[in-house]
Design a protein around this motif. Structure first.
Motif, PDB file in Angstrom:
ATOM      1  N   CYS A  93      49.868  32.931  19.816  1.00 50.18           N
ATOM      2  CA  CYS A  93      49.077  32.013  18.980  1.00 50.18           C
ATOM      3  C   CYS A  93      49.664  30.607  18.908  1.00 50.18           C
ATOM      4  CB  CYS A  93      48.957  32.572  17.558  1.00 50.18           C
ATOM      5  SG  CYS A  93      48.092  34.141  17.465  1.00 50.18           S
ATOM      6  N   GLU A 113      52.934  32.390   9.939  1.00 49.64           N
ATOM      7  CA  GLU A 113      51.646  31.780   9.621  1.00 49.64           C
ATOM      8  C   GLU A 113      51.375  30.642  10.600  1.00 49.64           C
ATOM      9  OE1 GLU A 113      52.067  30.560   5.599  1.00 49.64           O
ATOM     10  OE2 GLU A 113      52.107  32.607   4.790  1.00 49.64           O
ATOM     11  N   TYR A 114      50.202  30.680  11.226  1.00 54.39           N
ATOM     12  CA  TYR A 114      49.785  29.659  12.176  1.00 54.39           C
ATOM     13  C   TYR A 114      48.640  28.854  11.558  1.00 54.39           C
ATOM     14  CZ  TYR A 114      52.271  32.596  15.556  1.00 54.39           C
ATOM     15  OH  TYR A 114      53.212  33.333  16.225  1.00 54.39           O
ATOM     16  N   VAL A 154      37.835  31.552  17.824  1.00 55.77           N
ATOM     17  CA  VAL A 154      37.144  31.878  16.581  1.00 55.77           C
ATOM     18  C   VAL A 154      35.650  32.000  16.883  1.00 55.77           C
ATOM     19  CG1 VAL A 154      38.839  30.717  15.121  1.00 55.77           C
ATOM     20  CG2 VAL A 154      36.856  29.435  15.971  1.00 55.77           C
ATOM     21  N   SER A 159      43.538  29.270   9.829  1.00 62.95           N
ATOM     22  CA  SER A 159      44.892  29.804   9.815  1.00 62.95           C
ATOM     23  C   SER A 159      44.874  31.257  10.242  1.00 62.95           C
ATOM     24  CB  SER A 159      45.522  29.662   8.420  1.00 62.95           C
ATOM     25  OG  SER A 159      44.803  30.429   7.472  1.00 62.95           O
ATOM     26  N   LYS A 160      46.044  31.741  10.593  1.00 64.16           N
ATOM     27  CA  LYS A 160      46.201  33.127  11.012  1.00 64.16           C
ATOM     28  C   LYS A 160      47.606  33.572  10.619  1.00 64.16           C
ATOM     29  CE  LYS A 160      44.524  34.569  14.916  1.00 64.16           C
ATOM     30  NZ  LYS A 160      44.246  34.898  16.322  1.00 64.16           N
ATOM     31  N   GLU A 161      47.714  34.821  10.183  1.00 57.27           N
ATOM     32  CA  GLU A 161      49.022  35.363   9.792  1.00 57.27           C
ATOM     33  C   GLU A 161      49.267  36.673  10.521  1.00 57.27           C
ATOM     34  OE1 GLU A 161      50.659  37.602   5.953  1.00 57.27           O
ATOM     35  OE2 GLU A 161      50.420  35.447   5.574  1.00 57.27           O
ATOM     36  N   TRP A 174      43.805  29.559  19.360  1.00 59.23           N
ATOM     37  CA  TRP A 174      43.190  30.871  19.443  1.00 59.23           C
ATOM     38  C   TRP A 174      41.668  30.711  19.398  1.00 59.23           C
ATOM     39  CZ3 TRP A 174      46.245  29.579  15.123  1.00 59.23           C
ATOM     40  CH2 TRP A 174      45.564  29.405  13.918  1.00 59.23           C
ATOM     41  N   THR A 216      49.240  25.195  18.613  1.00 61.43           N
ATOM     42  CA  THR A 216      48.601  26.435  18.173  1.00 61.43           C
ATOM     43  C   THR A 216      47.202  26.505  18.776  1.00 61.43           C
ATOM     44  OG1 THR A 216      48.000  25.278  16.110  1.00 61.43           O
ATOM     45  CG2 THR A 216      49.873  26.779  16.035  1.00 61.43           C
TER      46      THR A 216
END
Length: 366
Positions: free
Chosen positions: A114, A217-218, A53, A228-230, A51, A49
């Protein structure tokens, strides 16, 4: 290298289940003799995973990995150099290899912006005093093992919602929605079996509305504070015929709600990626909007429903995910050949080298 005409990796098939034997061979076609220290093969499966931020006003990349398989084999030469290097004669050579996949629940192959879950064979040709040629071959894992015939999925699910309207005629002004699912697990290609009963005692026109929604959900583990990311996507939507005021209507999905090809449910198998589905049922009123919401968890399985004691059993095929589900709308740029790729599904001119596939039924055993 000029003296290697062909270097390739061949597998006996392109997709595997947990517990199966993965076998194949490395092809080396050479035009002259040369010294070859070793040929090493790595079998690896991992989730990743990643991404960006914002940290203290700066955009930073955060990422995490989880390994499921990390196995190695040597199919030519010696593990330790002792000064004696063998000569590989010119010509076409095939070096077989074989790995036993673990019996444990392996998460399926998955591609998104992601996060990814990838399985591959990596081969390194160790040539003295030269940069070692390397090759990679990706393959698909079909999993985890989820059987529609398990008792937990065969139990019908029912729900009821009522909407009273404040009136002197209380009982005659309400709307009632009753919903029943024959079972809660389906393999792609099967028809979702839903029955609904709308008792519309209001003064408004009402419609049945169904939406199958995919949630992903990641996660990235950063010690005490993880990130986390959804994301969510509507897989399909259905709006029924109008139900007139002070009438009652019953509806049966029959073969109307076919589950498209998409990744199965993934809960508790991968630490970095969780994926699940929810069927949202509601009544849409002409003036008041949506009301009487009910949510039913739907499991997308990998082993289809079978009619007991029937000679007609569902036939499995393997297809890429539909392009409006997570897992089907993105292709990694490393799997594109022929042009620069920006990740959009509209770009169809590039040759796709690899995409994961998922189990789908041809003959529905509903």
């Amino acid at each position: 290298m000029d003296y290697i005409r062909e270097f390739d990796i061949k597998l006996e098939k392109e997709m595997f289940y947990a517990g199966e034997c993965l076998s194949g061979f490395v092809i080396l076609d050479t035009i002259e003799n040369f010294k070859l220290r070793a040929i090493r093969v790595v079998l690896r499966g991992k989730a990743h995973t990643e991404w960006k931020v914002m940290v203290s006003g700066e955009r930073r990349t955060v990422k995490d990995d989880q390994y499921f398989i990390d196995d190695r084999a040597m199919i030519w030469g010696k593990d330790k150099a002792d000064g004696n290097v063998q000569i590989l004669p010119r010509g076409l050579h095939k070096f077989p290899f074989r790995f036993q996949l673990p019996e444990s629940n392996l998460p399926y192959s998955f591609e998104s912006k992601c996060g990814t879950i990838r399985y591959y064979i990596k081969v390194t040709v160790d040539i003295p005093y030269a940069s070692p040629p390397q090759g990679m071959k990706y393959f698909t894992i079909i999993g985890p093992h989820i059987d529609c015939m398990d008792d937990i999925y065969l139990k019908p699910i029912m729900g009821e919602r009522r909407r009273p309207r404040f009136s002197l005629c209380w009982d005659r002004r309400r709307v009632t929605l009753r919903t029943k699912l024959d079972r809660s697990a389906y393999v792609c290609g099967e028809s979702l079996r839903v029955k609904a009963d709308i008792d519309n005692q209001s003064d408004e026109e009402a419609r049945l509305k169904l939406r199958l929604v995919q949630y992903v959900e990641y996660y990235i583990d950063r010690g005490v504070l993880g990130v986390s990311k959804e994301v969510s996507h509507t897989i399909f939507e259905y709006r029924g015929a109008p139900v007139n005021p002070h009438t009652r209507s019953k509806w049966d999905s029959q073969q109307n709600l076919v589950v498209p090809t998409m990744p199965p449910t993934l809960i508790g198998v991968c630490r970095l990626i969780q994926l699940y589905y929810v069927l949202k049922v509601s009544v849409e009123l002409e003036k008041s909007g949506e009301d009487l919401h009910m949510h039913f968890p739907i499991t997308i399985a990998t082993v289809p429903f079978r009619i007991p004691n029937s000679n007609q059993q569902p036939v499995i095929q393997y297809e890429v995910a539909c392009d409006h589900a997570e897992g089907g709308m993105y292709i990694g740029p490393e799997f594109q050949l022929g042009q620069v790729y920006d990740g959009s599904v509209e770009n169809g001119d590039a040759i796709v080298l690899y995409r994961p596939v998922y189990a789908s039924v041809i003959n529905q055993g509903t």
